[in-house]
Design an enzyme around this catalytic site. Structure first.
Site, PDB file in Angstrom:
ATOM      1  N   ARG A 108     -25.911  26.196  -8.092  1.00  0.00           N
ATOM      2  CA  ARG A 108     -25.784  26.360  -6.597  1.00  0.00           C
ATOM      3  C   ARG A 108     -24.626  26.147  -6.203  1.00  0.00           C
ATOM      4  NH1 ARG A 108     -30.598  25.462  -1.827  1.00  0.00           N
ATOM      5  NH2 ARG A 108     -31.368  27.376  -2.853  1.00  0.00           N
ATOM      6  N   HIS A 135     -28.841  35.305  -3.585  1.00  0.00           N
ATOM      7  CA  HIS A 135     -29.738  34.352  -3.808  1.00  0.00           C
ATOM      8  C   HIS A 135     -30.739  35.081  -4.809  1.00  0.00           C
ATOM      9  CE1 HIS A 135     -32.139  30.739  -3.895  1.00  0.00           C
ATOM     10  NE2 HIS A 135     -32.392  30.867  -2.433  1.00  0.00           N
ATOM     11  N   GLN A 138     -34.401  34.030  -5.302  1.00  0.00           N
ATOM     12  CA  GLN A 138     -35.181  34.012  -4.434  1.00  0.00           C
ATOM     13  C   GLN A 138     -36.105  35.415  -4.227  1.00  0.00           C
ATOM     14  OE1 GLN A 138     -35.895  31.525  -1.697  1.00  0.00           O
ATOM     15  NE2 GLN A 138     -37.398  33.158  -0.979  1.00  0.00           N
ATOM     16  N   ASP A 231     -34.298  34.438   8.220  1.00  0.00           N
ATOM     17  CA  ASP A 231     -33.737  33.301   7.530  1.00  0.00           C
ATOM     18  C   ASP A 231     -32.973  32.399   8.795  1.00  0.00           C
ATOM     19  OD1 ASP A 231     -32.575  31.346   5.814  1.00  0.00           O
ATOM     20  OD2 ASP A 231     -31.123  32.825   4.919  1.00  0.00           O
ATOM     21  N   CYS A 272     -37.771  32.617   3.586  1.00  0.00           N
ATOM     22  CA  CYS A 272     -37.220  31.913   2.061  1.00  0.00           C
ATOM     23  C   CYS A 272     -37.208  30.393   2.341  1.00  0.00           C
ATOM     24  CB  CYS A 272     -35.814  32.322   1.750  1.00  0.00           C
ATOM     25  SG  CYS A 272     -34.438  32.018   3.171  1.00  0.00           S
ATOM     26  N   ARG A 317     -41.551  30.812  -6.027  1.00  0.00           N
ATOM     27  CA  ARG A 317     -40.123  30.532  -6.750  1.00  0.00           C
ATOM     28  C   ARG A 317     -40.272  29.832  -7.897  1.00  0.00           C
ATOM     29  NH1 ARG A 317     -35.832  29.306  -3.680  1.00  0.00           N
ATOM     30  NH2 ARG A 317     -35.041  29.848  -5.814  1.00  0.00           N
TER      31      ARG A 317
END
Ligand code: CP
Ligand code: NVA
Length: 330
Positions: A108, A135, A138, A231, A272, A317
């Site tokens: 990440r 991402h 996700q 988000d 998310c 996730r």
């Protein structure tokens, strides 16, 4: 299904076919059932993975760690302060060393190029745990959550409201085009996704029966929607000085009960996470003191409301990341 993605990296969903994405989703659902039934599935015993985080995380880190342990693997976590990467050792050298010790690497960080270079030089599967551009892990959790609600995702209308050029919005547009969904980016003009990516997704959508739209008016955008998604308005790595401008631009795009009501009756809400929807975070409190805003991208009522699936999504996730690691390492 006779698909084989062993040895592949997972850097962006642009690299994966609809069949491969569906294979990973099916695998994730199977792993979820095993976990729920308490059936051990330590199929990757003897393997080791390393998790590199240059940005903070709760869900992604925990999902990789728990999934890794459930699969029987050894897991090492490295944050920027505790490795030589970048400061004293080049990315290429770091990748070449980690590839000698580990079977897979999660990363990440900031530029997409970094995760791509890690894959290039390490020689082992690398999984993108979020970059400035994408991402992808996700997305699998998001689609699994939508499938759990509606079964078939094809033709479902998903509206993303907020900073529609961020990593999550970009990836949602990609996965929607791949799976034949109807994606709407709902944002002010300045925060719409880049034309190059929009064009690419439109091309893909032509083949899958999907549809990509950019609509700035929230009421118009959410009409007949199955999923409303938002988000945070300022992503990790963006300077705090941008808050004032971002709040001004995005205030009309808050997902609240009034907006939810304009979507389909059975519509669900996804986020998310993490999210600013009350004053129980230091940043949320600072924003309130500076700008008088108690809730930002989503209201408390919506995120804790009946239509919210944000916490199922968070759980997913782990199951989806487990599927990605298993399929690429087995
Ligand atoms: N959704 C997500 O990636 O959360 P974290 O930043 O906590 O990993
Ligand atoms: N767009 C957000 C996503 C966090 C999971 C960020 O990059 O900070």
């Amino acid at each position: 299904m006779g698909l084989n993605i062993k040895g592949r990296s997972f850097l962006t969903l642009l690299d994966y076919s609809p069949q491969e994405i569906n294979y990973l989703l099916k695998l994730a659902a199977d792993f979820k059932s095993l976990k729920r039934a308490g059936v051990p599935h330590d199929y990757l015993r003897g393997k080791n993975i390393v998790l590199l985080f240059e940005k903070t995380s709760t869900r992604t880190r925990c999902a990789f760690e728990v999934a890794g342990y459930d699969l029987g693997m050894g897991v090492t976590y490295l944050d920027p302060g505790s490795s030589q990467m970048g400061k004293k050792e080049s990315l290429q050298d770091t990748a070449m060393v980690l590839g000698r010790m580990y079977d897979g690497i999660e990363y990440r960080g900031y530029e997409q190029k970094v995760v791509e270079d890690l894959a290039k030089y390490s020689g082992v599967p690398v999984w993108n745990g979020l970059t400035d551009d994408f991402h992808p892990t996700q997305m699998l959790a998001d689609v699994l959550t939508i499938q759990e609600e509606f079964n078939d995702v094809r033709g479902r209308k998903l509206v993303f409201l907020g900073d529609a050029r961020n990593n999550v919005a970009n990836s949602l547009m990609v996965v929607s085009s791949k799976l034949g969904m109807h994606f709407v980016a709902c944002a002010p003009k300045q925060l719409m996704p880049k034309k190059e990516l929009v064009d690419k997704c439109k091309e893909i959508a032509k083949e899958t029966g999907g549809k990509i739209e950019l609509i700035s008016d929230p009421s118009k955008a959410v009409k007949n929607a199955d999923v409303l998604y938002t988000d945070i308005w300022l992503s990790m790595g963006e300077p705090d000085e941008l808050w004032a401008q971002r709040i001004k631009l995005l205030k009309p795009y808050q997902v609240n009960q009034k907006l939810m009501k304009q979507a389909k009756k059975e519509a669900i809400f996804l986020h998310c996470l993490p999210s600013f929807h009350n004053l129980e975070t230091t940043v949320g409190l600072e924003i309130y003191e500076k700008f008088g805003l108690k809730e930002m991208e989503v209201s408390d009522e919506v995120i804790y409301g009946k239509q919210s699936r944000a916490f199922d999504e968070a759980e997913n996730r782990m199951h989806t990341i487990k599927a990605v690691m298993y399929a690429t390492l087995k």
